[in-house]
Design a protein around this motif. Sequence first.
Motif, PDB file in Angstrom:
ATOM      1  N   TYR A 168       0.636  -1.312   0.258  1.00 52.82           N
ATOM      2  CA  TYR A 168       0.056   0.172  -0.596  1.00 52.82           C
ATOM      3  C   TYR A 168       1.216   1.291   0.329  1.00 52.82           C
ATOM      4  CZ  TYR A 168      -3.604  -2.580   1.260  1.00 52.82           C
ATOM      5  OH  TYR A 168      -4.616  -4.251   1.343  1.00 52.82           O
ATOM      6  N   LYS A 169       0.294   2.289  -0.634  1.00 57.70           N
ATOM      7  CA  LYS A 169       0.534   3.461  -0.521  1.00 57.70           C
ATOM      8  C   LYS A 169       0.277   4.229   0.498  1.00 57.70           C
ATOM      9  CE  LYS A 169       1.290   8.140  -2.784  1.00 57.70           C
ATOM     10  NZ  LYS A 169       2.472   8.064  -2.349  1.00 57.70           N
ATOM     11  N   LEU A 170       0.775   4.558   1.427  1.00 60.84           N
ATOM     12  CA  LEU A 170      -0.139   5.531   2.827  1.00 60.84           C
ATOM     13  C   LEU A 170      -0.752   6.546   2.158  1.00 60.84           C
ATOM     14  CD1 LEU A 170       1.263   4.300   5.592  1.00 60.84           C
ATOM     15  CD2 LEU A 170      -0.019   3.311   4.562  1.00 60.84           C
ATOM     16  N   SER A 171      -1.450   7.544   2.600  1.00 59.23           N
ATOM     17  CA  SER A 171      -2.692   8.082   2.020  1.00 59.23           C
ATOM     18  C   SER A 171      -2.645   8.540   0.672  1.00 59.23           C
ATOM     19  CB  SER A 171      -1.416   9.384   2.976  1.00 59.23           C
ATOM     20  OG  SER A 171      -1.492   9.668   4.093  1.00 59.23           O
ATOM     21  N   GLY A 172      -2.854   7.596   0.374  1.00 60.56           N
ATOM     22  CA  GLY A 172      -2.924   6.950  -1.040  1.00 60.56           C
ATOM     23  C   GLY A 172      -4.418   8.032  -1.777  1.00 60.56           C
ATOM     24  N   SER A 173      -4.533   6.938  -2.834  1.00 58.72           N
ATOM     25  CA  SER A 173      -5.830   7.498  -3.517  1.00 58.72           C
ATOM     26  C   SER A 173      -7.294   6.888  -3.381  1.00 58.72           C
ATOM     27  CB  SER A 173      -5.698   7.325  -4.868  1.00 58.72           C
ATOM     28  OG  SER A 173      -4.845   5.911  -5.431  1.00 58.72           O
ATOM     29  N   CYS A 174      -6.815   5.943  -1.866  1.00 60.47           N
ATOM     30  CA  CYS A 174      -7.967   4.743  -2.221  1.00 60.47           C
ATOM     31  C   CYS A 174      -9.321   5.379  -0.869  1.00 60.47           C
ATOM     32  CB  CYS A 174      -7.877   3.613  -1.061  1.00 60.47           C
ATOM     33  SG  CYS A 174      -6.997   2.130  -2.548  1.00 60.47           S
ATOM     34  N   ILE A 175      -9.882   5.205  -0.817  1.00 61.81           N
ATOM     35  CA  ILE A 175     -11.087   5.795  -0.300  1.00 61.81           C
ATOM     36  C   ILE A 175     -11.922   4.959   0.432  1.00 61.81           C
ATOM     37  CG2 ILE A 175     -11.265   8.153  -1.777  1.00 61.81           C
ATOM     38  CD1 ILE A 175     -13.952   7.137  -2.728  1.00 61.81           C
ATOM     39  N   ALA A 176     -11.982   3.805   0.563  1.00 66.63           N
ATOM     40  CA  ALA A 176     -12.653   2.783   0.598  1.00 66.63           C
ATOM     41  C   ALA A 176     -11.706   1.749   0.959  1.00 66.63           C
ATOM     42  CB  ALA A 176     -13.941   2.400   0.091  1.00 66.63           C
ATOM     43  N   GLY A 177     -12.476   0.164   1.694  1.00 65.11           N
ATOM     44  CA  GLY A 177     -11.444  -0.716   1.565  1.00 65.11           C
ATOM     45  C   GLY A 177     -10.881  -0.338   3.409  1.00 65.11           C
TER      46      GLY A 177
ATOM     47  N   GLU B 103       2.411   1.139  -6.057  1.00 62.59           N
ATOM     48  CA  GLU B 103       1.520  -0.086  -4.886  1.00 62.59           C
ATOM     49  C   GLU B 103      -0.286   0.475  -5.018  1.00 62.59           C
ATOM     50  OE1 GLU B 103       4.269   2.291  -2.355  1.00 62.59           O
ATOM     51  OE2 GLU B 103       2.898   2.553  -4.544  1.00 62.59           O
ATOM     52  N   LEU B 104      -0.503  -0.501  -4.145  1.00 61.65           N
ATOM     53  CA  LEU B 104      -2.168  -0.435  -3.842  1.00 61.65           C
ATOM     54  C   LEU B 104      -2.609   1.144  -4.146  1.00 61.65           C
ATOM     55  CD1 LEU B 104      -3.220  -3.625  -2.765  1.00 61.65           C
ATOM     56  CD2 LEU B 104      -3.948  -2.639  -5.408  1.00 61.65           C
ATOM     57  N   CYS B 105      -3.539   1.836  -3.861  1.00 58.96           N
ATOM     58  CA  CYS B 105      -4.279   3.291  -3.432  1.00 58.96           C
ATOM     59  C   CYS B 105      -2.859   3.976  -3.858  1.00 58.96           C
ATOM     60  CB  CYS B 105      -4.085   3.513  -2.324  1.00 58.96           C
ATOM     61  SG  CYS B 105      -5.021   1.819  -1.160  1.00 58.96           S
ATOM     62  N   SER B 106      -2.205   3.724  -5.313  1.00 59.95           N
ATOM     63  CA  SER B 106      -1.066   4.865  -5.793  1.00 59.95           C
ATOM     64  C   SER B 106      -1.332   5.484  -7.290  1.00 59.95           C
ATOM     65  CB  SER B 106       0.031   3.989  -6.021  1.00 59.95           C
ATOM     66  OG  SER B 106       0.229   3.357  -7.196  1.00 59.95           O
ATOM     67  N   GLY B 107      -2.438   5.211  -7.432  1.00 59.09           N
ATOM     68  CA  GLY B 107      -3.639   5.068  -8.631  1.00 59.09           C
ATOM     69  C   GLY B 107      -2.834   5.027 -10.097  1.00 59.09           C
ATOM     70  N   ASP B 108      -1.414   4.438 -10.038  1.00 58.28           N
ATOM     71  CA  ASP B 108      -0.994   3.533 -10.921  1.00 58.28           C
ATOM     72  C   ASP B 108      -0.374   2.102 -10.270  1.00 58.28           C
ATOM     73  OD1 ASP B 108      -0.006   2.740 -13.436  1.00 58.28           O
ATOM     74  OD2 ASP B 108       1.506   3.782 -12.876  1.00 58.28           O
ATOM     75  N   PRO B 109      -1.468   1.492  -9.880  1.00 63.08           N
ATOM     76  CA  PRO B 109      -0.938  -0.526  -8.983  1.00 63.08           C
ATOM     77  C   PRO B 109      -0.555  -1.215  -9.934  1.00 63.08           C
ATOM     78  CG  PRO B 109      -2.830  -0.302  -9.013  1.00 63.08           C
ATOM     79  CD  PRO B 109      -2.771   1.066  -9.786  1.00 63.08           C
ATOM     80  N   TRP B 110       0.673  -2.123 -10.028  1.00 65.00           N
ATOM     81  CA  TRP B 110       1.260  -3.191 -10.009  1.00 65.00           C
ATOM     82  C   TRP B 110       0.844  -3.983  -9.465  1.00 65.00           C
ATOM     83  CZ3 TRP B 110       6.721  -0.979 -11.464  1.00 65.00           C
ATOM     84  CH2 TRP B 110       6.745  -0.304 -12.348  1.00 65.00           C
ATOM     85  N   LEU B 111      -0.174  -3.832  -8.758  1.00 62.26           N
ATOM     86  CA  LEU B 111      -0.661  -5.348  -7.668  1.00 62.26           C
ATOM     87  C   LEU B 111      -1.954  -5.472  -8.019  1.00 62.26           C
ATOM     88  CD1 LEU B 111       1.376  -4.651  -4.828  1.00 62.26           C
ATOM     89  CD2 LEU B 111       1.654  -7.129  -5.368  1.00 62.26           C
TER      90      LEU B 111
ATOM     91  N   THR C 299      -8.336   0.245   6.668  1.00 60.58           N
ATOM     92  CA  THR C 299      -7.890   1.255   6.959  1.00 60.58           C
ATOM     93  C   THR C 299      -6.429   2.024   6.838  1.00 60.58           C
ATOM     94  OG1 THR C 299      -7.659   0.279   9.342  1.00 60.58           O
ATOM     95  CG2 THR C 299      -9.804   0.920   8.951  1.00 60.58           C
ATOM     96  N   GLU C 300      -6.050   3.552   7.234  1.00 59.72           N
ATOM     97  CA  GLU C 300      -4.899   3.071   6.845  1.00 59.72           C
ATOM     98  C   GLU C 300      -4.369   2.336   7.970  1.00 59.72           C
ATOM     99  OE1 GLU C 300      -2.462   6.181   5.343  1.00 59.72           O
ATOM    100  OE2 GLU C 300      -4.004   4.325   3.986  1.00 59.72           O
ATOM    101  N   THR C 301      -4.318   2.357   8.923  1.00 59.69           N
ATOM    102  CA  THR C 301      -3.663   1.733  10.263  1.00 59.69           C
ATOM    103  C   THR C 301      -3.639  -0.159  10.151  1.00 59.69           C
ATOM    104  OG1 THR C 301      -5.020   2.739  12.181  1.00 59.69           O
ATOM    105  CG2 THR C 301      -4.383   0.433  12.737  1.00 59.69           C
ATOM    106  N   GLU C 302      -4.639  -0.833   9.101  1.00 67.20           N
ATOM    107  CA  GLU C 302      -4.594  -1.231   8.821  1.00 67.20           C
ATOM    108  C   GLU C 302      -3.277  -1.923   7.833  1.00 67.20           C
ATOM    109  OE1 GLU C 302      -8.834  -3.720   9.021  1.00 67.20           O
ATOM    110  OE2 GLU C 302      -8.597  -2.137   7.308  1.00 67.20           O
ATOM    111  N   ARG C 303      -3.641  -1.017   6.609  1.00 64.50           N
ATOM    112  CA  ARG C 303      -2.450  -1.012   5.259  1.00 64.50           C
ATOM    113  C   ARG C 303      -0.878  -0.764   5.746  1.00 64.50           C
ATOM    114  NH1 ARG C 303      -6.895   3.348   2.248  1.00 64.50           N
ATOM    115  NH2 ARG C 303      -7.708   1.322   1.695  1.00 64.50           N
ATOM    116  N   GLY C 304      -0.771   0.100   7.185  1.00 65.98           N
ATOM    117  CA  GLY C 304       0.465   0.430   8.206  1.00 65.98           C
ATOM    118  C   GLY C 304       1.013  -0.716   8.546  1.00 65.98           C
ATOM    119  N   ALA C 305       0.154  -1.162   9.028  1.00 66.53           N
ATOM    120  CA  ALA C 305       0.247  -2.795   9.956  1.00 66.53           C
ATOM    121  C   ALA C 305       1.227  -3.721   8.463  1.00 66.53           C
ATOM    122  CB  ALA C 305      -0.655  -3.305  10.717  1.00 66.53           C
ATOM    123  N   ILE C 306       0.330  -3.986   7.624  1.00 64.98           N
ATOM    124  CA  ILE C 306       0.479  -4.948   6.844  1.00 64.98           C
ATOM    125  C   ILE C 306       1.969  -4.670   5.541  1.00 64.98           C
ATOM    126  CG2 ILE C 306       0.010  -5.441   3.778  1.00 64.98           C
ATOM    127  CD1 ILE C 306      -2.907  -5.936   5.045  1.00 64.98           C
ATOM    128  N   ASN C 307       1.967  -3.046   5.429  1.00 64.71           N
ATOM    129  CA  ASN C 307       3.065  -3.127   5.302  1.00 64.71           C
ATOM    130  C   ASN C 307       4.512  -2.832   5.881  1.00 64.71           C
ATOM    131  OD1 ASN C 307       1.991  -1.754   2.641  1.00 64.71           O
ATOM    132  ND2 ASN C 307       2.816   0.999   3.231  1.00 64.71           N
TER     133      ASN C 307
END
Length: 264
Positions: A175-184, A226-234, A186-194
């Motif tokens: 994930y790109k944190l503070s990225g373009s995703c508006i759903a899915g 990354e996901l939420c980057s606007g140009d994901p390769w995943l 949470t930032e906490t979850e994305r940060g933990a996964i990263n």
Amino acid sequence: MSVRTFRASVFTLAIAALAALGLAQPAFAAGENYVALGDSYSSGVGAGSYTSESGSCMRSTNAYPYLWRNANAPASFNFVACSGATTASVASGQLGALKSSTTLVSLTAGGNDVGFADVMQTCVLQSEATCVSRVDTAVSQMQSTLPGRLDSLYAGISSRAPQAHVVVLGYPRFYKLSGSCIAGLTETERGAINNASDVLNGVLAKRAANAGFTYSSVVDEFTGHELCSGDPWLHSVSIPVSNSYHPRAIGQSNGYLPAFRSVA
């Protein structure tokens, strides 16, 4: 300077320039006996164009081992990476492809040992607290049980292919944190996964170095994609589900292939 010396100098400079561009690689790779081991990130799940013989292993002609083979024409190529592989199943089911004549090996393994698929399923379907707890459990496994499993696998590779240059590749941050995703998530979850990806990559790098192998990160290649980057390769959550959180074809060609090629 004589004409002969001048021509020799020009030829030498031209070869050096080609090598710097990666265009002279086939001349050196022609003698390589290359074996591609590993899990779904090496088999190419999510990249499409799967070979009929690979069945549920889902080996893709868009995966980085196949792309490297096409560009470099090694003397031999054995592609045995398989979706779902763990360190144990690589050891029991894939190392037979290695020989004393093997000169180059690539490998991704470790993510399935710590329950990669279950982590992502938990985070998608359950609460933030449950997600973070499941990630923490995976991180604990990375630090406790995974190093010994990697050491055992790496020793098996060294035993069967003692002359090989072995390249262990890591995993991208999702994930790109503070990225373009508006759903899915949470930032906490994305940060933990990263963070878990960083820990896993650190373990892989250390165990590879201890084994005398070369570790190559793919984090730089995937940064900005990354996901939420606007140009994901995943892929995000996808249909078929097996594609979820795996590199797209562009992630293999522009992410994993350069990371492998730079050290192969």
